[in-house]
Design an enzyme around this catalytic site. Structure first.
Site, PDB file in Angstrom:
ATOM      1  N   GLU A  53     -71.047  45.004  40.068  1.00 19.12           N
ATOM      2  CA  GLU A  53     -71.632  44.838  38.741  1.00 19.12           C
ATOM      3  C   GLU A  53     -70.529  44.954  37.698  1.00 19.12           C
ATOM      4  O   GLU A  53     -69.600  45.753  37.836  1.00 19.12           O
ATOM      5  CB  GLU A  53     -72.687  45.926  38.519  1.00 19.12           C
TER       6      GLU A  53
ATOM      7  N   LYS B  80     -81.024  41.265  36.468  1.00 18.19           N
ATOM      8  CA  LYS B  80     -81.398  42.660  36.739  1.00 18.19           C
ATOM      9  C   LYS B  80     -82.674  43.051  35.980  1.00 18.19           C
ATOM     10  O   LYS B  80     -82.766  42.850  34.770  1.00 18.19           O
ATOM     11  CB  LYS B  80     -80.239  43.567  36.328  1.00 18.19           C
TER      12      LYS B  80
ATOM     13  N   CYS C 149     -77.385  47.457  41.208  1.00 18.47           N
ATOM     14  CA  CYS C 149     -77.162  48.847  40.803  1.00 18.47           C
ATOM     15  C   CYS C 149     -78.422  49.708  40.718  1.00 18.47           C
ATOM     16  O   CYS C 149     -78.937  50.175  41.726  1.00 18.47           O
ATOM     17  CB  CYS C 149     -76.381  48.876  39.494  1.00 18.47           C
TER      18      CYS C 149
END
Length: 272
Positions: free
Chosen positions: A43, A113, A156
Site C-alpha cells: 500500500e 479500498k 491493509c
C-alpha cells in the site's frame, strides 16, 4: 494445479514518487531474478506523505502508477500487484486503489479500498483516513490468472474484517493479497496473527507486501512482509529492512488442506 514463486515487496516509501518508483523497480527486478511469477507492492508504494501533497499529486500520480505497473509487468514478465495508490475521488478526496496487472500489461483486476483507518491509538497517534480518502463501493474481486490460480485482492485495514475474506474464499480464492502500510504500534501485536488467521480460516495462501521504517519524519511502519500457507505457517518474512519475502505457492496444497480441514464446507450461514 499450479506451483510458482510469490514475492511480497517491502519498501520505505517517501513523499518523492521518483525515489519510490526507483525503489519499487529495484525490488521487482530482484524478485524476477529469484524466479518470482507473482509480485506484490505494498500500500502507498508510490507516495507516503502529507495528505495535502497527496491530494495535489493524485491527478498525475494515478495515471503514472498505472503505467508503471504495466511497464514493470511487461519488462520483468511478472504478474504485478500495485497494492494501493491515490486516484482522484470526490472533492478533497482520493480513493486508495490496487491494480493487478498481467505479464502482457493487461489489467486483470482493480479494487478500491472499502475499509478506512480511522483510529485513536494508545501511543497518542490519531489516524483519520476518511478525512481525505473516499471508500470504495464494491467488494474486492477474485480473478483467475493462468498458471497462478485464483487471486483475491484486499488492502491493509481490510485484514481486520474477516467477512471480506469469507467473500474472497466464497469466490474460490487460492491466494489472498494483503498489501499494507501497517503502523508499527499495531503491527507488533496484530499484523502476523491477523494474517495467519485469514490464511487458516479461509484455507488459502496469504501474500502480504508491507511498508517498513520511518516515513516523512512522522509515521512508522511495521515491516515484516509475509507469505503464509493455508495451514497458517509463515513461509517467508522480510524482517524490518527493505527487501522481499519470497516463497513457493502450490495451489494443489490449497486443495489438500481444504480436504483435510473442510471448514468452509461446514459453515452454517443460515444460523447467523
Amino acid at each position: 494445479m499450479s506451483s510458482f514463486l510469490a514475492a511480497a515487496v517491502q519498501i520505505t516509501s517517501t513523499p518523492d514518487p521518483d525515489a519510490n518508483f526507483a525503489a519499487a523497480e529495484e525490488q521487482i527486478e530482484l524478485a524476477a531474478r529469484r524466479g518470482a511469477d507473482l509480485v506484490g507492492l505494498p500500500e502507498n508504494f508510490a507516495f507516503m506523505g502529507e495528505d495535502a501533497l497527496r491530494l495535489e499529486l493524485a491527478p498525475a500520480l494515478a495515471g503514472r502508477c498505472s503505467r508503471f505497473l504495466v511497464t514493470m509487468a511487461r519488462r520483468y514478465q511478472v504478474t504485478l500487484l500495485g497494492g494501493g495508490f491515490p486516484v482522484p475521488g470526490g472533492e478533497g478526496h482520493t480513493v486508495n486503489r490496487a491494480e493487478l496487472v498481467g505479464t502482457e500489461g493487461q489489467l486483470l483486476a482493480r479494487y478500491d479500498k472499502i475499509h478506512l483507518f480511522d483510529v485513536d491509538l494508545p501511543d497518542g497517534n490519531t489516524y483519520r483516513e476518511s478525512a481525505t480518502v473516499q471508500p470504495g463501493t464494491e467488494l474486492p474481486p477474485v480473478v483467475e490468472v493462468p498458471g497462478l490460480g485464483r487471486i483475491g485482492l484486499s488492502i491493509c485495514y481490510d485484514v481486520r474484517f474477516p467477512e471480506l475474506y469469507r467473500h474472497l474464499a466464497g469466490a474460490s480464492a487460492d491466494v489472498l493479497m494483503v498489501p499494507a502500510a501497517f503502523t508499527a504500534f499495531t503491527g507488533k501485536d496484530h499484523w502476523q496473527v491477523l494474517l495467519q488467521a485469514r490464511a487458516i480460516e479461509n484455507t488459502a495462501y496469504v501474500v502480504a507486501p508491507a511498508q517498513t521504517g520511518l516515513h516523512y519524519g512522522r509515521r512508522q511502519s511495521h515491516g515484516h512482509a509475509l507469505v503464509i500457507d493455508p495451514w497458517g505457517t509463515v513461509l517467508a518474512d522480510a524482517g524490518d529492512a527493505p527487501g522481499l519475502a519470497v516463497a513457493p505457492i502450490d495451489t494443489s496444497h490449497v486443495q489438500r488442506v481444504r480436504a483435510q480441514m473442510p471448514s468452509l464446507q461446514h459453515r452454517r450461514p443460515a444460523l447467523f
